[in-house]
Design an enzyme around this catalytic site. Structure first.
Site, short mmCIF file in Angstrom:
data_model
loop_
_atom_site.label_atom_id
_atom_site.label_comp_id
_atom_site.label_asym_id
_atom_site.label_seq_id
_atom_site.Cartn_x
_atom_site.Cartn_y
_atom_site.Cartn_z
N ASP A 93 -3.67 -50.68 9.27
CA ASP A 93 -4.11 -51.65 8.25
C ASP A 93 -4.89 -52.80 8.87
O ASP A 93 -6.00 -53.12 8.44
CB ASP A 93 -2.90 -52.23 7.49
CG ASP A 93 -2.02 -51.16 6.89
OD1 ASP A 93 -2.50 -50.02 6.76
OD2 ASP A 93 -0.85 -51.44 6.59
N GLY B 79 0.83 -1.20 0.00
CA GLY B 79 0.00 0.00 0.00
C GLY B 79 0.87 1.25 0.00
O GLY B 79 2.07 1.18 0.29
N GLU C 266 3.28 -11.45 -6.25
CA GLU C 266 2.09 -11.62 -7.11
C GLU C 266 2.31 -11.14 -8.54
O GLU C 266 1.55 -11.48 -9.44
CB GLU C 266 0.88 -10.90 -6.48
CG GLU C 266 0.94 -9.38 -6.43
CD GLU C 266 1.72 -8.82 -5.22
OE1 GLU C 266 2.51 -9.58 -4.64
OE2 GLU C 266 1.56 -7.65 -4.90
N HIS D 136 7.15 -8.01 -4.33
CA HIS D 136 5.78 -8.43 -4.67
C HIS D 136 5.78 -9.79 -5.38
O HIS D 136 6.08 -9.85 -6.58
CB HIS D 136 5.13 -7.37 -5.57
CG HIS D 136 4.82 -6.12 -4.83
ND1 HIS D 136 3.60 -5.87 -4.25
CD2 HIS D 136 5.61 -5.06 -4.51
CE1 HIS D 136 3.63 -4.69 -3.65
NE2 HIS D 136 4.85 -4.18 -3.77
N CYS E 68 5.39 -6.17 1.23
CA CYS E 68 5.77 -4.76 1.10
C CYS E 68 5.28 -3.95 2.32
O CYS E 68 5.79 -4.14 3.42
CB CYS E 68 5.24 -4.22 -0.22
SG CYS E 68 5.98 -2.64 -0.63
N TYR E 69 4.26 -3.09 2.17
CA TYR E 69 3.75 -2.35 3.32
C TYR E 69 3.32 -3.33 4.43
O TYR E 69 3.50 -3.06 5.61
CB TYR E 69 2.56 -1.47 2.90
CG TYR E 69 1.90 -0.73 4.05
CD1 TYR E 69 2.50 0.41 4.59
CD2 TYR E 69 0.70 -1.18 4.60
CE1 TYR E 69 1.90 1.08 5.65
CE2 TYR E 69 0.10 -0.51 5.66
CZ TYR E 69 0.71 0.61 6.17
OH TYR E 69 0.13 1.28 7.23
N LYS F 217 -1.72 -47.21 1.45
CA LYS F 217 -1.89 -46.65 2.81
C LYS F 217 -2.84 -45.45 2.85
O LYS F 217 -3.69 -45.35 3.73
CB LYS F 217 -0.51 -46.25 3.32
CG LYS F 217 -0.47 -45.77 4.73
CD LYS F 217 -0.84 -46.83 5.73
CE LYS F 217 0.30 -47.68 6.13
NZ LYS F 217 -0.03 -48.76 7.06
#
Ligand code: XMP
Length: 526
Positions: free
Chosen positions: A236, A51, A170, A168, A78-79, A382
């Protein structure tokens, strides 16, 4: 679901999109409604977006500090990283140089960085957009990476599962951004797309109808005859017994043989679980002396396995005879076993397969015996057995209990098995499990255990020479038993385990960690 708190970044929406691409739901909320949403929606993770604000300016957007007490993993971007630092007691200052656009990020190799652990490079390109910078991380945080301009470009508090990155992830210009977000989702225990797909496949094999069919088949196979089931305490045989119990009710008798080769306190724990939680009648046969006698002087692993397999069968025959006394017997008695597919394939269960090791309940069974053997799980893996157990309402501690091989500690003691060696191994093994549980890692690991390596080495204790035993620790990850990777246990945890073993188990002078995959090694040492 991942809750994203929006502090006004241009790319908040992109964070949501990247998370959704992994098949995980997201919700974007404003900072002042975040706490309420967290309490209502119970997200599995929280992301604090970037931000334009500055955490030390008067118009800086803050957030209720209570979100850090909710025991939910948090990633600050970041922020978000600066805010996390400010609110948790670190220091943020205006940076000396602005950093906009590309930068080179350097992973701090000394620390085990959860977010970066699967990135194959030490340095990679990231995208930055900031002016402020963290100059001192809050207490409990370690610095996990830097750029040439910013010393603290990422940090994390592994204990509380809080992570901060200055760049970032993203935006697609950040290399490995998707890997970092993926690793955060794993920390949040969110299932990824691939895992969801696998779940679907599992559900198509294991569902109400397939369980009904298994029970029906058992009913047809056994009819009105009596059956016994050999319970090992593991999942089992317990599932095989529970299915059979549904099929034939009290015509089933379950035996558990205490071979003396079990882990510390195991027999008591098994008795308690079966009586109180699984509600299957259980008869315990104490046979430690018999097993130790049969294993005396035996050092070859395959011989050990065969002796144990044979002794199990002879004990069951004895018990079946005892049960049938005075009653006419119709055909051969029936023995239900919890054999699963990996047991079969490793014991040369298919025509062209090789024998890797003789699993006690497959190749270990002598050819001459009086039983008709029924193995309802012979075609299953399993993870499928665990799914059946969930559907049969088994308690979670039983479903997630680490696997234990039928031949028990005998295949974790290299060389001859003796009562003394068993005592040493049981104590060391209990420490391994206790510490892994305390570190919160037990359920993430397929199995962890100690091995008495059978190697004596020189040590020193209290200024005296000590020629003692070597304990090897093995911790592995697997999905279906056929392949396995060793677990990167944190060094601190390994140090704690090692210190405790050498101080609490007098006979041990050395502890080593097994770092071999399967193949070429198998999970058990023998
Ligand atoms: P390996 O050592 O073959 O082990 O990589 C694969 C898995 O099987 C378990 N195991 C056994 N289970 N009877 C069993 O019921 C056996 O004889 C046996 N041997 C190995 C082992 O613990 C691991 O989970």
């Amino acid at each position: 679901m991942i809750l994203i708190i929006d502090f006004g970044s241009q790319t908040t929406h992109l964070i949501a999109r990247r998370i959704q691409e992994e098949g995980v739901k997201t919700k974007i909320v404003l900072p002042d409604e975040a706490l309420k949403n967290i309490e209502e929606l119970q997200p599995s993770g929280i992301i604090l977006s970037g931000g334009p604000s500055s955490v030390y300016s008067t118009d800086g957007l803050l957030i209720d500090k209570k979100i850090f007490k909710k025991n939910i993993p948090i990633l600050g971007i970041c922020y978000g990283l600066q805010l996390m630092s400010q609110l948790l007691g670190g220091k943020v200052d205006p940076g000396t140089k602005k950093e906009y656009g590309p930068a080179t990020f350097d992973i701090n190799q000394k620390e085990k960085n959860i977010l970066f652990q699967t990135i194959p490079q030490q340095t990679f390109g990231v995208w930055m957009s900031h002016f402020d910078e963290v100059i001192e991380p809050p207490a409990g945080f370690i610095v996990t990476g830097s750029t040439p301009t910013v010393k603290i470009a990422s940090f994390e508090d592994q204990k509380r599962k809080f992570y901060g990155i200055q760049f970032h992830p993203e935006v697609h210009h950040t290399e490995f951004g998707d890997v970092i977000l993926f690793n955060f989702l794993k920390v949040c225990k969110e299932k990824t797309k691939v895992e969801r797909k696998l779940d679907k496949v599992l559900k198509s094999r294991i569902n109400d109808q397939s369980i009904k069919n298994m029970v029906l088949k058992l009913k047809e196979q056994i009819g009105s005859q009596k059956a016994i089931c050999a319970l090992s305490g593991g999942i089992d045989s317990a599932v095989a017994a529970a299915l059979t119990y549904r099929a034939i009710g009290d015509n089933l008798t379950c035996f558990y043989v205490d071979t003396g080769l079990m882990r510390m306190g195991e027999t008591e724990q098994i008795k308690k679980t079966f009586n109180e939680k699984v509600k299957l009648p259980l008869k315990v046969i104490y046979a430690e002396n018999e097993f130790l006698k049969a294993l005396k002087g035996i050092t070859d692993p395959e011989q050990k396995r065969k002796i144990i397999g044979e002794l199990f069968i002879r004990i069951f025959e004895r018990e079946a005879l005892r049960m049938a006394q005075g009653k006419p017997s119709k055909g051969k008695p029936i023995l239900i076993q919890g054999t699963i597919y990996p047991d079969v394939i490793e014991s040369k269960g298919t025509k062209h397969a090789q024998t890797i090791k003789t699993h006690h309940n497959v190749g270990g069974i002598p050819s001459a015996h009086t039983f008709t053997i029924i193995e309802p799980l012979r075609e299953y893996y399993k993870d499928e057995v665990r799914e059946i157990a969930k559907m049969l309402n088994f308690p979670p501690e039983m479903i997630w209990r680490h696997i234990f091989p039928g031949p028990g500690l005998a295949v974790r003691i290299i060389g001859e098995v003796t009562k003394e060696k068993l005592e040493i191994l049981k104590k060391a093994d209990a420490i391994v499990i206790e510490e892994i549980k305390k570190a919160g890692l037990y359920e993430d690991i397929w199995m962890a255990f100690a091995v008495l390596a059978g190697i004596k080495t020189t040590g020193v204790g209290g200024d005296e020479r000590k020629y003692g035993e070597t304990i090897a620790i093995r911790a592995i990850e697997s999905k279906d038993t056929m392949t396995a990777e060793w677990v990167r246990l944190p060094y601190d945890l390994l140090a704690k385990i090692s210190n405790r073993i050498v101080t609490e188990v007098f006979e041990v002078t050395r502890v080593v960690y097994d770092i071999t995959t399967k193949p070429p090694a198998t999970m058990e040492w023998e």
